[in-house]
Design a protein around this motif. Structure first.
Motif, PDB file in Angstrom:
ATOM      1  N   PRO A  61       0.805  -1.232   0.000  1.00  0.00           N
ATOM      2  CA  PRO A  61       0.000   0.000   0.000  1.00  0.00           C
ATOM      3  C   PRO A  61       0.834   1.276   0.000  1.00  0.00           C
ATOM      4  N   ALA A  62       2.088   1.199   0.412  1.00  0.00           N
ATOM      5  CA  ALA A  62       2.954   2.380   0.382  1.00  0.00           C
ATOM      6  C   ALA A  62       3.251   2.814  -1.047  1.00  0.00           C
ATOM      7  N   TYR A  63       2.987   1.939  -2.020  1.00  0.00           N
ATOM      8  CA  TYR A  63       3.273   2.239  -3.420  1.00  0.00           C
ATOM      9  C   TYR A  63       2.017   2.565  -4.219  1.00  0.00           C
ATOM     10  N   ALA A  64       0.900   2.792  -3.566  1.00  0.00           N
ATOM     11  CA  ALA A  64      -0.313   3.175  -4.274  1.00  0.00           C
ATOM     12  C   ALA A  64      -0.093   4.488  -5.016  1.00  0.00           C
ATOM     13  N   MET A  65      -0.443   4.524  -6.295  1.00  0.00           N
ATOM     14  CA  MET A  65      -0.278   5.680  -7.188  1.00  0.00           C
ATOM     15  C   MET A  65       1.197   5.991  -7.469  1.00  0.00           C
ATOM     16  N   LYS A  66       2.089   5.056  -7.141  1.00  0.00           N
ATOM     17  CA  LYS A  66       3.516   5.215  -7.419  1.00  0.00           C
ATOM     18  C   LYS A  66       4.003   3.993  -8.191  1.00  0.00           C
ATOM     19  N   LYS A  67       5.078   4.183  -8.937  1.00  0.00           N
ATOM     20  CA  LYS A  67       5.630   3.062  -9.689  1.00  0.00           C
ATOM     21  C   LYS A  67       6.071   1.966  -8.734  1.00  0.00           C
ATOM     22  N   ASN A  68       5.585   0.759  -8.967  1.00  0.00           N
ATOM     23  CA  ASN A  68       5.942  -0.362  -8.100  1.00  0.00           C
ATOM     24  C   ASN A  68       6.501  -1.506  -8.935  1.00  0.00           C
ATOM     25  N   ARG A  69       7.151  -2.412  -8.262  1.00  0.00           N
ATOM     26  CA  ARG A  69       7.784  -3.541  -8.939  1.00  0.00           C
ATOM     27  C   ARG A  69       6.988  -4.830  -8.801  1.00  0.00           C
ATOM     28  N   TYR A  70       6.422  -5.062  -7.606  1.00  0.00           N
ATOM     29  CA  TYR A  70       5.813  -6.367  -7.338  1.00  0.00           C
ATOM     30  C   TYR A  70       4.289  -6.300  -7.243  1.00  0.00           C
ATOM     31  N   VAL A  71       3.655  -7.307  -7.820  1.00  0.00           N
ATOM     32  CA  VAL A  71       2.202  -7.485  -7.742  1.00  0.00           C
ATOM     33  C   VAL A  71       1.926  -8.892  -7.222  1.00  0.00           C
ATOM     34  N   TYR A  72       0.965  -9.002  -6.316  1.00  0.00           N
ATOM     35  CA  TYR A  72       0.511 -10.298  -5.809  1.00  0.00           C
ATOM     36  C   TYR A  72      -0.936 -10.490  -6.254  1.00  0.00           C
ATOM     37  N   ALA A  73      -1.221 -11.632  -6.869  1.00  0.00           N
ATOM     38  CA  ALA A  73      -2.553 -11.842  -7.425  1.00  0.00           C
ATOM     39  C   ALA A  73      -3.056 -13.247  -7.122  1.00  0.00           C
ATOM     40  N   ALA A  74      -4.384 -13.361  -7.075  1.00  0.00           N
ATOM     41  CA  ALA A  74      -5.022 -14.647  -6.809  1.00  0.00           C
ATOM     42  C   ALA A  74      -5.135 -15.456  -8.091  1.00  0.00           C
ATOM     43  N   VAL A  75      -4.846 -16.758  -7.993  1.00  0.00           N
ATOM     44  CA  VAL A  75      -5.010 -17.680  -9.115  1.00  0.00           C
ATOM     45  C   VAL A  75      -6.429 -18.225  -9.056  1.00  0.00           C
ATOM     46  N   VAL A  76      -7.227 -17.939 -10.094  1.00  0.00           N
ATOM     47  CA  VAL A  76      -8.647 -18.290 -10.087  1.00  0.00           C
ATOM     48  C   VAL A  76      -8.845 -19.654 -10.727  1.00  0.00           C
ATOM     49  N   GLY A  77      -9.449 -20.587  -9.953  1.00  0.00           N
ATOM     50  CA  GLY A  77      -9.780 -21.912 -10.462  1.00  0.00           C
ATOM     51  C   GLY A  77     -11.286 -22.058 -10.595  1.00  0.00           C
ATOM     52  N   VAL A  78     -11.775 -23.280 -10.517  1.00  0.00           N
ATOM     53  CA  VAL A  78     -13.206 -23.556 -10.622  1.00  0.00           C
ATOM     54  C   VAL A  78     -13.868 -23.299  -9.271  1.00  0.00           C
ATOM     55  N   LYS A  79     -14.650 -22.224  -9.194  1.00  0.00           N
ATOM     56  CA  LYS A  79     -15.384 -21.836  -7.984  1.00  0.00           C
ATOM     57  C   LYS A  79     -14.486 -21.586  -6.782  1.00  0.00           C
ATOM     58  N   ALA A  80     -13.203 -21.333  -7.012  1.00  0.00           N
ATOM     59  CA  ALA A  80     -12.308 -21.083  -5.877  1.00  0.00           C
ATOM     60  C   ALA A  80     -11.022 -20.420  -6.352  1.00  0.00           C
ATOM     61  N   VAL A  81     -10.399 -19.677  -5.443  1.00  0.00           N
ATOM     62  CA  VAL A  81      -9.042 -19.177  -5.654  1.00  0.00           C
ATOM     63  C   VAL A  81      -8.104 -20.276  -5.181  1.00  0.00           C
ATOM     64  N   VAL A  82      -7.329 -20.833  -6.087  1.00  0.00           N
ATOM     65  CA  VAL A  82      -6.546 -22.028  -5.774  1.00  0.00           C
ATOM     66  C   VAL A  82      -5.114 -21.711  -5.358  1.00  0.00           C
ATOM     67  N   GLY A  83      -4.702 -20.452  -5.458  1.00  0.00           N
ATOM     68  CA  GLY A  83      -3.345 -20.110  -5.069  1.00  0.00           C
ATOM     69  C   GLY A  83      -3.075 -18.625  -5.234  1.00  0.00           C
ATOM     70  N   VAL A  84      -1.809 -18.254  -5.078  1.00  0.00           N
ATOM     71  CA  VAL A  84      -1.389 -16.858  -5.207  1.00  0.00           C
ATOM     72  C   VAL A  84      -0.050 -16.821  -5.925  1.00  0.00           C
ATOM     73  N   VAL A  85       0.152 -15.791  -6.752  1.00  0.00           N
ATOM     74  CA  VAL A  85       1.419 -15.635  -7.461  1.00  0.00           C
ATOM     75  C   VAL A  85       1.998 -14.258  -7.169  1.00  0.00           C
ATOM     76  N   LYS A  86       3.304 -14.154  -7.369  1.00  0.00           N
ATOM     77  CA  LYS A  86       4.026 -12.893  -7.241  1.00  0.00           C
ATOM     78  C   LYS A  86       4.605 -12.557  -8.613  1.00  0.00           C
ATOM     79  N   LEU A  87       4.308 -11.363  -9.110  1.00  0.00           N
ATOM     80  CA  LEU A  87       4.790 -10.923 -10.416  1.00  0.00           C
ATOM     81  C   LEU A  87       5.811  -9.810 -10.238  1.00  0.00           C
ATOM     82  N   ASP A  88       6.840  -9.820 -11.074  1.00  0.00           N
ATOM     83  CA  ASP A  88       7.887  -8.801 -11.061  1.00  0.00           C
ATOM     84  C   ASP A  88       7.745  -7.964 -12.328  1.00  0.00           C
ATOM     85  N   LEU A  89       7.253  -6.726 -12.198  1.00  0.00           N
ATOM     86  CA  LEU A  89       6.999  -5.877 -13.357  1.00  0.00           C
ATOM     87  C   LEU A  89       8.272  -5.356 -14.012  1.00  0.00           C
ATOM     88  N   SER A  90       9.399  -5.531 -13.367  1.00  0.00           N
ATOM     89  CA  SER A  90      10.658  -5.062 -13.961  1.00  0.00           C
ATOM     90  C   SER A  90      11.139  -5.988 -15.068  1.00  0.00           C
TER      91      SER A  90
END
Length: 587
Positions: free
Chosen positions: A461-490
């Protein structure tokens, strides 16, 4: 009614029996009251007669109230019978997306409230720096409809895990909205759903008529009180914690020292201009304390943008007349200088009701576009639009400016199969994209970030509206979020467009939710961007239990460093946030 009236009066005033109502109050005792002068001599009797007369008048008023109440009860009975008849005889066969037996199966099944309950750490240990409350919102119907029901219809329920000095409590409470209180009093759901109620021509028209009759007879007042379930998200700004849904104003809530959460009421930000709805995804500039929001309109202006000062007071509306048609904008983006609105293929057509379908639907012939306006604008004169074919943005993860404001960068999820948006979430095919807008050339470029189905992305949250490097997102499966990933925008040159650098799957039969990032040292400006924790709920259908899970956001496999066993199952929900212990103490 004569017997009922007599019973009511005698119950509330012993002197007013059937005989006294009919005779005694109009007859004076001859042995005592012979003239006005002699009557004045007996002051106690005068007071008694006066008191009795006044009581009779009051009770007659109460009787009228009882008659009105009986009329209202009769109307409620009639309306409920008509509701049941529509469900039994008029509804078209229920599709899976509006069949409560299907929608409310598995971990989508509702639960009741639970007061603050102590919990044990089942795995690992909680970090000492993790002090505060994790609050997550989601739909949880207090009553299951006999007829069509959509996932988006459920009453808002807040699930709270409070951590203080190593002790953990869990609590779940309904947001006490006008909708919740009204239907709780009735004992069954009465408010229509734009997603499910229009199911066949006969059922659609009948439900419209009954809804109109309910408003006219005073059963509920949507114009004054709103209809929203406050079931989508939780936000914190302007000195308030808010439960939100975009079809109503937010509801302010408060966390008590023992970990309970209470509803304070519908919140209008001390606005001098009346307004009735607000996005469930306001954006907060943590440097200035300002929040930015918008609302839809079913007539022009179809979009209205506004700002909320750091003191929590709403500012002047900016009406967007260049939005030439209603578009169901679920989220938007804000940078240091701009606000960016997606104009998607989700539209409103009231005439569809006459065809027996929801007025909300998809227009595949429409070309999606983005509208860009200075966030400090007083009107829409500086707003401009850019076409974005195939881009139906659902959630904005983050947005910022580059090259002195000449480029706007947005990381967001895109609904690839937009025609399925009101059907099963499994079919939406959500993809995370990096969107780059050249402000001077007014062009757009898009880059996929992963080939996985991803949504509910978050950043530090310290990087809201600022350039950031990392994103964490939910992996969507059948009727459930089955995991989480970390993305590196660099990793802008990585082949295949897959920027994943870490991931964790929850395992067979397990489903999670949106991750929430909490910095390990929030007050340390030198801390690394990914130095913190990911929080979420994970449900294990094999054991039929839920856990509050804390993951290490820096580790290559997003290691689980603590898991708290919760006293009961937590249904799948939507969005949440973490409020630090220091912030809770100041409220």
């Amino acid at each position: 009614m004569e017997v009922a009236s007599s019973t009511f009066l005698s119950k509330h005033h012993p002197l007013l029996s059937v005989s006294s109502v009919r005779i005694n109050h109009v007859r004076r005792p001859r042995s005592i009251i012979t003239s006005d002068s002699s009557f004045n001599t007996f002051e106690p009797i005068k007071k008694l007669v006066k008191s009795t007369t006044q009581t009779l008048k009051n009770n007659l008023k109460s009787l009228k109230h009882v008659e009105e109440t009986n009329k209202q009860s009769l109307l409620q009975t009639i309306f409920k019978s008509l509701d049941d008849s529509i469900c039994a005889f008029m509804d078209s066969p229920l599709r899976p997306s509006i069949d409560p037996k299907h929608v409310l199966s598995g971990n989508f099944a509702p639960v009741g409230e639970l007061p603050p309950t102590a919990c044990d750490v089942a795995e690992g240990s909680l970090p000492t720096s993790l002090d505060g409350a994790y609050i997550r919102n989601g739909p949880n119907p207090q009553f299951i409809r006999k007829g069509p029901y959509h996932l988006f219809d459920g009453d808002g329920m807040l699930h709270v895990v409070k951590i203080s000095k190593g002790k953990v409590t869990y609590c779940s409470r309904f947001v006490k909205t006008y909708k919740y209180i009204l239907e709780n009093k009735m004992g069954y759901p009465i408010l229509p759903s734009p997603f499910a109620s229009f199911n066949g021509v006969a059922a659609s028209i009948a439900r419209l008529i009954i809804t109109f009759a309910r408003v006219v007879t005073g059963e509920f007042n949507p114009l004054k009180h709103g209809l929203g379930p406050a079931n989508t998200s939780v936000a914190q700004f302007g000195g308030n914690i808010l439960a939100l849904a975009e079809c109503d104003l937010p509801y302010a809530v408060k966390l008590t020292p023992d970990g309970d959460i209470i509803t304070l009421g519908r919140h209008d930000f001390r606005s001098c201009e009346p307004f009735s709805t607000m996005t469930a995804h306001p954006k907060v500039d943590w440097d200035t304390g300002e929040a930015f929001a918008y609302r839809h309109g079913v007539v022009r202006p179809f979009l209205t943008f506004f700002r909320i000062n750091s003191d929590g007071r709403k500012q002047k509306d900016v009406k967007i007349f260049s939005m030439d048609r209603f578009s169901a904008i679920h989220d938007f983006a804000v940078t240091k200088n701009y606000a960016i609105f997606p104009n998607t293929q989700t539209v409103l057509n009231p005439l569809w009701i006459l065809r027996g379908r929801s007025p909300l639907g998809i227009d595949l012939s429409k070309v999606p576009r983005f509208g860009i306006i200075p966030r400090s604008a007083e009107d829409e004169s500086e707003m401009w639009w850019i076409d974005a074919p195939g881009l139906n943005m659902l959630h904005c993860v983050n947005s910022w400016e580059e090259e002195g404001g000449e480029r706007i960068v947005i990381v967001a999820s895109n609904i690839v199969s937009i025609e399925q948006v009101f059907e099963n979430i499994d079919l939406w095919q959500l993809r995370l994209e990096k969107i780059v807008i050249d402000v001077k050339a007014r062009t757009m470029e898009r880059y996929p970030l992963s080939d996985k189905v991803l949504d509910l992305g978050v950043v530090n949250p310290a990087y809201a509206m600022k350039k950031n490097r990392y994103v964490y997102a939910a992996v969507v499966g059948v009727k459930a979020v089955v995991g989480v990933v970390k993305l590196d925008l660099s990793l802008t040159t990585k082949e295949g467009g897959n920027f994943t650098v870490a991931s964790r799957l929850y395992g067979p039969g397990c489903g999670g939710g949106e991750p929430v990032f909490v910095p390990r040292e929030p007050s340390n400006p030198a801390a690394e961007e990914d130095d913190g924790y990911l929080l979420t709920f994970v449900y294990d259908e094999n054991a039929d239990e839920s856990k509050f899970v804390v993951m290490d956001a820096k580790s290559p496999s997003l290691d689980i460093i603590a898991a708290v066993k919760l006293p009961r199952r937590v249904p799948t929900g939507f969005h949440g946030l973490f409020v630090s212990g220091g912030e809770l103490e100041t409220r």
